[in-house]
Design a protein around this motif. Sequence first.
Motif, PDB file in Angstrom:
ATOM      1  N   MET A 194       0.825  -1.204   0.000  1.00  0.00           N
ATOM      2  CA  MET A 194       0.000   0.000   0.000  1.00  0.00           C
ATOM      3  C   MET A 194       0.863   1.260   0.000  1.00  0.00           C
ATOM      4  O   MET A 194       0.607   2.205  -0.740  1.00  0.00           O
ATOM      5  N   TYR A 195       1.900   1.241   0.818  1.00  0.00           N
ATOM      6  CA  TYR A 195       2.781   2.409   0.917  1.00  0.00           C
ATOM      7  C   TYR A 195       3.442   2.704  -0.419  1.00  0.00           C
ATOM      8  O   TYR A 195       3.508   3.838  -0.874  1.00  0.00           O
ATOM      9  N   GLY A 229       2.295   1.881  -3.285  1.00  0.00           N
ATOM     10  CA  GLY A 229       1.269   2.397  -4.181  1.00  0.00           C
ATOM     11  C   GLY A 229       1.040   3.886  -3.957  1.00  0.00           C
ATOM     12  O   GLY A 229       0.892   4.654  -4.903  1.00  0.00           O
ATOM     13  N   LEU A 230       1.027   4.307  -2.689  1.00  0.00           N
ATOM     14  CA  LEU A 230       0.792   5.722  -2.397  1.00  0.00           C
ATOM     15  C   LEU A 230       1.954   6.580  -2.866  1.00  0.00           C
ATOM     16  O   LEU A 230       1.779   7.739  -3.214  1.00  0.00           O
ATOM     17  N   LEU A 231       3.149   6.001  -2.863  1.00  0.00           N
ATOM     18  CA  LEU A 231       4.317   6.774  -3.295  1.00  0.00           C
ATOM     19  C   LEU A 231       4.677   6.537  -4.758  1.00  0.00           C
ATOM     20  O   LEU A 231       5.711   7.012  -5.215  1.00  0.00           O
ATOM     21  N   SER A 232       3.812   5.831  -5.480  1.00  0.00           N
ATOM     22  CA  SER A 232       4.178   5.476  -6.854  1.00  0.00           C
ATOM     23  C   SER A 232       4.501   6.665  -7.765  1.00  0.00           C
ATOM     24  O   SER A 232       5.317   6.524  -8.667  1.00  0.00           O
ATOM     25  N   PRO A 233       3.905   7.862  -7.547  1.00  0.00           N
ATOM     26  CA  PRO A 233       4.297   8.963  -8.432  1.00  0.00           C
ATOM     27  C   PRO A 233       5.786   9.314  -8.331  1.00  0.00           C
ATOM     28  O   PRO A 233       6.312   9.973  -9.226  1.00  0.00           O
TER      29      PRO A 233
END
Lengths: 590, 288
Positions: free
Chosen positions: A433-434, A436-440
Amino acid sequence: MIFNISLYLSLIIFSLGLIFKISTWFRYNFELTTQPFTARERFFAAMGGIVATLFSGKVLILLKSLLLDVFCQRRIMRESRLRWVMHMCMFWGFSLLLLMHALEGMLTSNLFRDYAATLNPFLFLRNFFALLVFVGVGIAFYRRFVQKAPRFSTNVMDRYALILLAVIMISGLFLEAAKIVSFERYSRMVTDYADFDEEQDLKALEALWVKDFGVVSPNLTPPFDKELLTRGHELHEMNCAACHSRPQWAFISYGAATILRPAALPLDRSGLVTLLWTIHFLTCFVGLAYLPFSRLFHILATPLNLLINSVMEKGKSHPANIITLQMMALDACTHCGSCTSRCSLAVVFEEIPNPNILPSEKITSLKALASGKPLNEHQITVIQEGLYLCTNCYRCTTVCPAGINLQELWFDVREAVLKRGYPELLVLTPFSMYRGLLSPTVAKADYHQAQKQPMVGIEAVCSALSDPDDPINPAQMDRDFKKQMLSSAKGSTFSYCFTCITCTSACPVVRNYENPREALGMTPHQIIRTIALGVPDLAFRSRMLWYCLGCYQCQDACPQGVLVTDVLTELKNLAVARIKSQNRRTGERS
Amino acid sequence: MKLALQRCCTTPIFLKQYETSTDAILERLGVQLTDKALNCCGYPLKNYNYKAHVIASARNLSIAEERKVNIMTFCNCCYGTLKEVNQRLRADRTLSAEINGKLEKEALKYEGGVEIRHIMEVFYDDLGPERIRENIVKKFRGLKVAVHYGCHILRPRDLVQFKGPGTAAVFDDLVAMTGADLVPWHLQSECCGSAMWGIDDDLSAELTRKKIENARASGADYLCLACSYCHVQFDRVQKRLLDEGRITEPMPTILFTQLLGLSMGIDPNILGIWKNQIDISPILDCID
């Protein structure tokens, strides 16, 4: 002669070591294949950053950080009072001994015109600072070897550092004690400084020094008569007092001298003072030469890291400097274990004995990665697992007394290691999840590549049957697997299934696709059937198994009491265990 | 009353407002919280290494046991995980002996004497609806709220035995006490999609989008929830989906502790109203 040779030799090694270590801050990198900046670019970016900071308002922030973080060590204070006492004692005791005592020729004697090592306040202060160090080292020993918190590890580097410190301190202490009782030293001082040579006077002074200054004389033993002592005192005032305070002020050494006293004469004759002096300066020089390569390097790297961290910020500072700071941070780690003691997942080490789960131990692996040490596939996947086993709760970063941004470090290294392309099964868990949240912040191709890898890895290992439409050959059926599932309380409920498809109808993942078979490989009720048929590979390979949300809709809907979600969980655990052991075998060979 | 708070690992970075609003409300209601020593509940490990997930929860349970307090969670996943492990260890003597062998190093022991309370249960069962009603000083007017239950507060049914929608719905009752109007919607008990975020973002986004659209079609102005994973999904991830154009209109999401806090008259700054990614400050206009 030996003193000078060893001093210069150690200074040369120290300087070369220092240059080497500092150069690694600019040369090392976690991404061995694609280096965004050359060492040269990083060096100039750092210089630019330093100059820009020094000529800006940020100097005030630096000064504040120097005062609070370096001198008062508030970060350690926040973590534990005992450790703060320990570290303040060692830090201040050792620094002040270094400045006042080790550098006396350069500093103290120039600052104070009538400086003498044997005169107060220096005589007393030397012992006082030593006391601080002893208290600090004592607490450190207690913490590491008596208190021993679980998962708190003491490595070779920690031991060397503590032993070296202890030898320097104890040899210095006994050196001073041996000098106090030494008759040979006393005689040499009389020859050098006394302006009288009458036998009665010599006897008078000697009597006074035996009585008040702890010298053990082969000629005289107390008691002495009063007149002799009075004369001795007069001579002392004229000849010695300018350089000598009473040795009782050296309260630790004087205590040690009392222990030496019974054997003082033979020890003195056999040259104990010279021996201890040699040990003392040699260990100091060994320590100096070894410093850049040892854990003690944190003496330089940690304050620097604290200061630089106070004025740098990801996103605002030059990206080259962020990499350089991370390399420096690896040297700033003191292996104190604060991070591991507060780590949200440390306890998991009891079930998954991969030291890389523990933040303080991850750093060791990170050092190996940064230096470009050749590692085999197995070693890399072990580090990768440790890096992924992190809930990103930020506690390690909050508590790190060296002010290292561990959280950011883990994330960046995790991405760098994932790029090597070894499948990481943990990508299929909520640990992602983390990410994914930092994927940018991650390159798109790298982000998706790491998401695809685990399924590729699973398909490579679980290849007994690959197409659900293929006929099953009885020889391919794994009866042990079925038995294994039957032996588990929850897993065995698969046998109640009569394939009514309620679970599949209830599943929000299935409902999400127009053609679930194509998107997911199998649907929940089919996965349950694979167990009865003894064809686990079909289940393991299906995306459905890994895309199960764990929402328990299927389980609550099942009219037969099959614990569908729990069965799927067991299947995933079995698949992970099998793939991990298989990969271990091939990884170690590579 | 004293409770050990299982802080969810997602809150320190992404959801500080959940911590501050919970602390503020419970302080007002006279509940003391301790939390420092607890670790991750083990939820993310369940599919990877079941026993590792058990020992993570077991350690927390044994710490609470030592301090003679129950554990409160404000995350559905932590709730489900701790409850499951507690049930499993109570029933499985072999496993609990094995786990205790490992906890012994820290002088801890799991004995099964601790209960797990969801923050909703603390409000409704432990403190009681009267106590909550007494503390409500302001009421919302004309605020349409879709209550989002999520998964592990309701399922598996046999394990959690939480009073969900359809029966005596605890969450619904609590939201109604603040004066908000409840909006019925049929996806309220479905997964928020968070479990797949970072694994298959398209699947995750699709699950989230469907729920948001269902809530909007049912007439809701706000989603209200009481789970950190769900909130990260409906706030941060929704923000991303809006930026990417996959959702056209925002559906603001308020934490139950923020909603209750506002009606208890607690400073919106402490409740972190401006910390949400999708602006919820217009809600301040709906309060008396």
